[in-house]
Design a protein around this motif. Structure first.
Motif, PDB file in Angstrom:
ATOM      1  N   ARG A 104      18.279  34.373  23.292  1.00  0.00           N
ATOM      2  CA  ARG A 104      17.952  32.821  23.874  1.00  0.00           C
ATOM      3  C   ARG A 104      16.593  32.625  24.606  1.00  0.00           C
ATOM      4  O   ARG A 104      15.804  31.995  24.684  1.00  0.00           O
ATOM      5  CB  ARG A 104      19.063  32.511  24.706  1.00  0.00           C
ATOM      6  CG  ARG A 104      18.978  31.189  25.234  1.00  0.00           C
ATOM      7  CD  ARG A 104      20.060  30.747  26.239  1.00  0.00           C
ATOM      8  NE  ARG A 104      20.242  29.234  26.650  1.00  0.00           N
ATOM      9  CZ  ARG A 104      18.847  28.750  27.378  1.00  0.00           C
ATOM     10  NH1 ARG A 104      17.987  29.373  27.829  1.00  0.00           N
ATOM     11  NH2 ARG A 104      19.115  27.383  27.300  1.00  0.00           N
ATOM     12  N   GLU A 106      13.772  34.558  24.428  1.00  0.00           N
ATOM     13  CA  GLU A 106      12.723  34.646  23.572  1.00  0.00           C
ATOM     14  C   GLU A 106      12.519  33.248  23.080  1.00  0.00           C
ATOM     15  O   GLU A 106      11.370  32.787  22.997  1.00  0.00           O
ATOM     16  CB  GLU A 106      13.045  35.869  22.621  1.00  0.00           C
ATOM     17  CG  GLU A 106      11.702  35.915  21.553  1.00  0.00           C
ATOM     18  CD  GLU A 106      10.276  36.520  22.456  1.00  0.00           C
ATOM     19  OE1 GLU A 106       9.489  36.082  21.716  1.00  0.00           O
ATOM     20  OE2 GLU A 106      10.385  37.416  23.268  1.00  0.00           O
ATOM     21  N   VAL A 107      13.398  32.637  22.546  1.00  0.00           N
ATOM     22  CA  VAL A 107      13.373  31.452  21.729  1.00  0.00           C
ATOM     23  C   VAL A 107      13.102  30.436  22.830  1.00  0.00           C
ATOM     24  O   VAL A 107      11.980  29.560  22.518  1.00  0.00           O
ATOM     25  CB  VAL A 107      14.785  30.870  21.162  1.00  0.00           C
ATOM     26  CG1 VAL A 107      14.525  29.532  20.678  1.00  0.00           C
ATOM     27  CG2 VAL A 107      14.953  31.958  19.948  1.00  0.00           C
ATOM     28  N   ARG A 110       9.066  31.130  23.458  1.00  0.00           N
ATOM     29  CA  ARG A 110       8.440  30.319  22.356  1.00  0.00           C
ATOM     30  C   ARG A 110       8.065  29.078  22.458  1.00  0.00           C
ATOM     31  O   ARG A 110       7.181  28.297  22.082  1.00  0.00           O
ATOM     32  CB  ARG A 110       8.714  30.968  21.114  1.00  0.00           C
ATOM     33  CG  ARG A 110       8.593  32.540  20.786  1.00  0.00           C
ATOM     34  CD  ARG A 110       9.170  33.076  19.596  1.00  0.00           C
ATOM     35  NE  ARG A 110       8.946  34.579  19.664  1.00  0.00           N
ATOM     36  CZ  ARG A 110       8.441  35.284  18.571  1.00  0.00           C
ATOM     37  NH1 ARG A 110       8.343  34.326  17.353  1.00  0.00           N
ATOM     38  NH2 ARG A 110       8.308  36.369  18.422  1.00  0.00           N
TER      39      ARG A 110
END
Length: 129
Positions: A104, A106-107, A110
């Motif tokens: 989560r 990392e998303v 991004r």
């Protein structure tokens, strides 16, 4: 009671009950006429199995709980082996939660990077930020 009634009362299928029987989780008692017979204790075993499976336990993980009930304990989690399964499952869930939190993060990073970059945006498909 016969297998059809037990399946109906437990909210499962006769095929599932036969499978549990083949795995040794459900007793294989037969009446003189050859029909499988079950009682309220068997219904309780099934309810324990189903509840644990709803929580994500695999079938083998339910065995200590079933064995505990069969030993005459009032609850399937009254035995040390059942408590060990709970502990292992909690550790497994904690690991999965950690993995999901990492993914989560990392998303989210991004997404933040993608929405803050001043590059031209795609004008087709999907939503725009």
């Amino acid at each position: 009671m016969r297998i059809g009634e037990l399946a109906r009362r437990a909210g499962t299928t006769t095929r599932t009950l036969r499978y549990y029987e083949s795995r040794g989780l459900l007793p294989a008692r037969r009446a003189e006429n050859g029909y499988r017979t079950y009682d309220e204790t068997d219904l309780r075993l099934l309810q324990q199995i189903r509840t644990l499976q709803d929580f994500g336990f695999d079938l083998e993980e339910t065995r200590p709980f079933v064995d505990c009930l069969r030993a005459g304990h009032p609850a399937g989690d009254a035995c040390p082996a059942s408590l060990d399964v709970y502990r292992r499952k909690l550790a497994e869930l904690d690991g999965l939660i950690g993995q999901l939190e990492s993914i989560r993060a990392e998303v989210a990073a991004r997404l933040t990077l993608a929405t803050e970059t001043p590059e031209p945006r795609c004008e087709f498909g999907g939503s725009t930020p």
